[in-house]
Motif scaffolding. Structure first.
Motif, mmCIF file in Angstrom:
data_model
loop_
_atom_site.group_PDB
_atom_site.id
_atom_site.type_symbol
_atom_site.label_atom_id
_atom_site.label_comp_id
_atom_site.label_asym_id
_atom_site.label_seq_id
_atom_site.Cartn_x
_atom_site.Cartn_y
_atom_site.Cartn_z
ATOM 1 N N GLU A 1 0.826 -1.214 0.000
ATOM 2 C CA GLU A 1 0.000 0.000 0.000
ATOM 3 C C GLU A 1 0.857 1.259 0.000
ATOM 4 N N ILE A 2 1.884 1.278 0.849
ATOM 5 C CA ILE A 2 2.732 2.470 0.950
ATOM 6 C C ILE A 2 3.520 2.682 -0.332
ATOM 7 N N SER A 3 4.081 1.607 -0.873
ATOM 8 C CA SER A 3 4.913 1.736 -2.074
ATOM 9 C C SER A 3 4.106 2.177 -3.289
ATOM 10 N N SER A 4 2.800 1.832 -3.299
ATOM 11 C CA SER A 4 1.960 2.229 -4.426
ATOM 12 C C SER A 4 1.756 3.746 -4.478
ATOM 13 N N SER A 5 1.900 4.410 -3.335
ATOM 14 C CA SER A 5 1.725 5.864 -3.306
ATOM 15 C C SER A 5 3.055 6.611 -3.414
ATOM 16 N N LEU A 6 4.160 5.874 -3.413
ATOM 17 C CA LEU A 6 5.490 6.482 -3.524
ATOM 18 C C LEU A 6 6.171 5.979 -4.791
ATOM 19 N N ASP A 7 6.928 6.836 -5.430
ATOM 20 C CA ASP A 7 7.627 6.462 -6.656
ATOM 21 C C ASP A 7 9.030 5.983 -6.295
ATOM 22 N N LEU A 8 9.126 4.739 -5.825
ATOM 23 C CA LEU A 8 10.397 4.224 -5.320
ATOM 24 C C LEU A 8 11.228 3.517 -6.389
ATOM 25 N N GLN A 9 10.627 3.266 -7.547
ATOM 26 C CA GLN A 9 11.345 2.633 -8.657
ATOM 27 C C GLN A 9 11.969 1.297 -8.246
ATOM 28 N N ALA A 10 11.234 0.534 -7.432
ATOM 29 C CA ALA A 10 11.757 -0.747 -6.962
ATOM 30 C C ALA A 10 10.652 -1.786 -6.934
#
Length: 356
Positions: free
Chosen positions: A235-244
């Protein structure tokens, strides 16, 4: 940076409201059963409702039922037991507004609970309705909604005493305006308290009596904790552009295993007792560690989390007190991680290198 729950899950809330067939309490936007579905997961028509809280269903039902009465709700638990997350999602489902929040700290004042004044307007025109600054609790009373008080046990005793009056009388007196605000039906407070803050500002028995208290347990087994961590990281990564890439099951399992063993002071197979670090290494810390590992992998790697990315996070999460925790961590590395199978050796070497 992070949308409130009512925005993050707006589609699900709309689907639940549209599919509603049960009676809706006054001031609520959906029935108690739909609130339970929103929190625990299920379906609304053709929309899949994702679980927001993974744990004891009965505790969630008790929490919802409490908010149907004139009682307020106190969620108590260790750090990382999803107290704030459950509080936010309950208010999002019930009223569509989870942002009426008072953050409890040592500096929180009684004015932040009751009301304060715009002092420029107060000096210019005296006490008027326009000069009144309404707190989240004040606005929740006016509108018959739920206000949230985070970390209530960190507030000073006089601040806690202000809440006793509000929860008992369900009104706020404004003597400067010769006025009194009465709570509308539906008003309640959801407070959270950290068991590790015991003794900071102990809640009085008088205040505790105004709440229905629910103790949220730590995840009962490693499988449940892995599921919680995986879900929240996604959920958190879907809202952040972490490119991972999302961490693998193996990476999540290793981190949760290390955290649980150090937290409980014993290995998962019960074969070896361990020293625990001075700080709480909670489920929330595991989620944060993996998110940070994704940022490292995306920014300075090929986007796939490596053991060196995880090692950096483990060192920072566990060693909070250099003099005490460093010893605990070194003993764990040498006596537990080093002696495990081949699949642990890359992580051991990465941790060993960082640990000096």
């Amino acid at each position: 940076m992070r949308l409130p729950a009512e925005k993050l899950y707006e589609k699900e809330i709309k689907a639940l409201i549209k599919a509603e067939t049960d009676p809706i309490p006054e001031g609520w936007q959906m029935s108690p059963k739909s609130v339970r579905t929103f929190i625990l997961g299920g379906k609304a028509g053709r929309t899949q409702i994702t679980p927001k809280y993974i744990g004891n269903q009965r505790l969630v039902e008790i929490a919802i039922a409490t908010l149907l009465t004139d009682r307020s709700l106190l969620l108590i638990g260790e750090p990382g037991t999803a107290k704030s997350w459950l509080s936010e999602n309950l208010t999002a489902a019930i009223h569509g507004d989870s942002c009426k929040v008072v953050q409890g700290t040592a500096g929180t004042t009684e004015e932040q609970i009751r009301y304060s004044w715009n002092y420029a307007m107060l000096l210019s025109n005296g006490p008027t309705e326009e000069a009144l600054v309404k707190t989240p609790v004040f606005r929740a009373m006016e509108n018959g909604q739920v206000a949230r008080v985070e970390e209530i046990s960190r507030c000073a005793s006089e601040v806690q005493d202000a809440l006793i009056s509000i929860l008992s009388e369900k009104n706020i007196s404004i003597p400067e305006l010769n006025n009194e605000i009465h709570a509308q039906k539906g008003f309640a407070i959801i407070a959270t308290a950290n068991t590790r803050d015991k003794g900071v500002n102990d809640m009085s028995s008088a205040l505790k009596r105004r709440f229905n208290i629910i103790v949220l347990p730590t995840p009962k087994n490693i499988e449940t904790e892995i599921e919680i961590v995986r879900k929240r990281v996604e959920e958190i990564s879907s809202s952040l552009d972490l490119q991972a890439q999302i961490p693998t099951e193996d990476s999540i399992s290793k981190i949760v295993t290390v955290f649980r063993e150090l937290r409980e002071g014993i290995t998962t197979d019960k074969s070896k007792k361990l020293k625990s670090p001075s700080s709480v290494i909670s489920t929330a810390e595991a989620i944060s560690l993996l998110t940070n590992s994704m940022a490292l992998a995306g920014s300075f790697g090929d986007g796939e989390i490596q053991d060196i990315d995880i090692a950096a996070g483990l060192q920072g999460a566990i060693v909070k007190d250099e003099s005490k925790d460093q010893i605990v961590w070194k003993e764990y590395l040498e006596n537990v991680m080093r002696k495990r199978g081949e699949e642990w050796q890359k992580l051991y070497k990465a941790c060993k290198e960082l640990n000096g």
